[in-house]
Write a protein that holds these residues in place. Structure first.
Motif, PDB file in Angstrom:
ATOM      1  N   THR A   1      -7.092   0.675 -11.152  1.00  0.00           N
ATOM      2  CA  THR A   1      -8.462   1.129 -10.895  1.00  0.00           C
ATOM      3  C   THR A   1      -8.448   2.619 -10.511  1.00  0.00           C
TER       4      THR A   1
ATOM      5  N   ARG B   1      -3.617  -0.906  -2.670  1.00  0.00           N
ATOM      6  CA  ARG B   1      -3.888   0.067  -3.728  1.00  0.00           C
ATOM      7  C   ARG B   1      -3.728  -0.661  -5.059  1.00  0.00           C
TER       8      ARG B   1
ATOM      9  N   GLY C   1      -8.165   6.128  -9.013  1.00  0.00           N
ATOM     10  CA  GLY C   1      -7.494   6.583  -7.798  1.00  0.00           C
ATOM     11  C   GLY C   1      -6.218   5.817  -7.496  1.00  0.00           C
ATOM     12  N   GLY C   2      -5.918   4.816  -8.316  1.00  0.00           N
ATOM     13  CA  GLY C   2      -4.772   3.947  -8.025  1.00  0.00           C
ATOM     14  C   GLY C   2      -3.443   4.539  -8.451  1.00  0.00           C
TER      15      GLY C   2
ATOM     16  N   SER D   1       0.776  -1.239   0.000  1.00  0.00           N
ATOM     17  CA  SER D   1       0.000   0.000   0.000  1.00  0.00           C
ATOM     18  C   SER D   1       0.805   1.285   0.000  1.00  0.00           C
ATOM     19  N   SER D   2       1.965   1.266   0.608  1.00  0.00           N
ATOM     20  CA  SER D   2       2.552   2.552   0.951  1.00  0.00           C
ATOM     21  C   SER D   2       3.263   3.220  -0.208  1.00  0.00           C
ATOM     22  N   GLN D   3       3.224   4.524  -0.170  1.00  0.00           N
ATOM     23  CA  GLN D   3       3.958   5.330  -1.149  1.00  0.00           C
ATOM     24  C   GLN D   3       5.123   6.045  -0.475  1.00  0.00           C
TER      25      GLN D   3
ATOM     26  N   LYS E   1      -3.289  -0.352  -8.864  1.00  0.00           N
ATOM     27  CA  LYS E   1      -2.858   0.712  -9.771  1.00  0.00           C
ATOM     28  C   LYS E   1      -3.812   0.911 -10.941  1.00  0.00           C
TER      29      LYS E   1
END
Ligand SMILES: NC(=O)c1ccc[n+]([C@@H]2O[C@H](COP(=O)([O-])OP(=O)(O)OC[C@H]3O[C@@H](n4cnc5c(N)ncnc54)[C@H](O)[C@@H]3O)[C@@H](O)[C@H]2O)c1
Length: 264
Positions: free
Chosen positions: A261, A257, A263-264, A212-214, A259
């Protein structure tokens, strides 16, 4: 005036990694710190680098006699134990049906019996003083799971339960008990279990990216982030916080998350 002025803190597993980052920060904020570890040379070096407000204690967290000695010496030297950070832990990675009982029990001894003995050893002094903060370092693996972690994850889940029991029992004496659940830690813990040629920092980043994390933070920055959370819980700033978990996970447990879809 530092955020830890006049406080005395014992931090286990402080010879390197998260524990070392923690003692450096607590000392910078005015605490007198006991750098406790089984790694004598590295632990003494961390204490020497901090200076006269730090003291190294050879402490194997699995041994009750070591706890008695370390806590007694701290009381004699500095007159109190205001903070205990149960940070020392060991990792073992193996499939459940291949994990040997002795490896399972070694992990339980350090990661679970250690914090139990630590809390039990400091509680009488903290009760007498009518104050104290205990911070137990759990993990995201104490809130979720990964393959190969039957022993390690089990102890990290257990530590969160023990945190709650201790908070309920000790709150009436002015003692707070909380758990910190980091996503990251020192590569030294992970590297013995990484297949040859795999950089633990890269491996950690890769698994994080899939989930999940960015957050793009170096391991050193993440250790400082965890130390800052521990500082908050150790200090009086967290006076209303007890019996709960504090995540430092860069969004790891928030979800997935996708990618492709929106908002991904
Ligand atoms: N490394 C990670 O990826 C990660 C992730 C999440 C949470 N954590 C947690 O963070 C905490 C700190 O780990 P780290 O990442 O700095 O790893 P680390 O291996 O660098 O530090 C652990 C320290 O504990 C000490 N230790 C081990 N057995 C001991 C014993 N019996 N008595 C006293 N000291 C002992 C080690 O000598 C070492 O200095 C641990 O509780 C760990 O479970 C680590």
């Amino acid at each position: 005036m530092g955020r830890m002025q006049d406080k005395v803190a014992i931090v286990t597993g402080a010879a390197r990694g998260t524990g070392a980052a923690t003692v450096r920060l607590l000392a910078a904020e005015g605490a007198r710190v006991v750098v406790a570890d089984v790694l004598e040379e590295a632990g003494a070096a961390v204490a020497a680098e901090i200076g006269s407000e730090a003291h190294f204690a050879a402490l194997d967290v699995t041994r009750e006699a070591d706890w008695k000695r370390a806590v007694g010496e701290t009381q004699q030297r500095w007159g109190a134990v205001d903070v205990l950070v149960n940070n020392a832990a060991v990792l073992h990675m193996e499939a459940l049906d291949e994990t040997r009982l002795e490896d399972f029990e070694r992990v339980v001894a350090v990661n679970q019996r250690g914090p139990f003995l630590g809390m039990k050893s400091v509680a009488p002094l903290m009760k007498q003083a009518g104050r104290g903060s205990i911070v137990n370092v759990s993990s995201i693996d104490g809130m979720s799971a990964k393959n190969a972690l039957v022993a390690y994850a089990g102890t990290k889940w257990a530590l969160r339960g023990m945190t709650r029991v201790a908070a309920l029992e000790l709150g009436k004496f002015g003692i707070r008990v909380n758990a910190v659940c980091p996503e990251a830690g020192s590569g030294d813990m992970l590297s013995p279990f990484m297949p040859e040629g795999v950089d633990p920092e890269l491996a950690a980043k890769y698994s994080q990216r899939i989930l999940s994390s960015q957050m793009e933070r170096s391991i050193a920055d993440k250790l400082d982030d965890i130390a800052r959370m521990i500082l908050f819980l150790a200090s009086d700033e967290s006076a209303s916080c007890t019996g709960t978990d504090f995540l430092v996970d860069g969004g790891y447990l928030a979800g997935f998350r996708f990618k492709q879809t929106p908002g991904g």
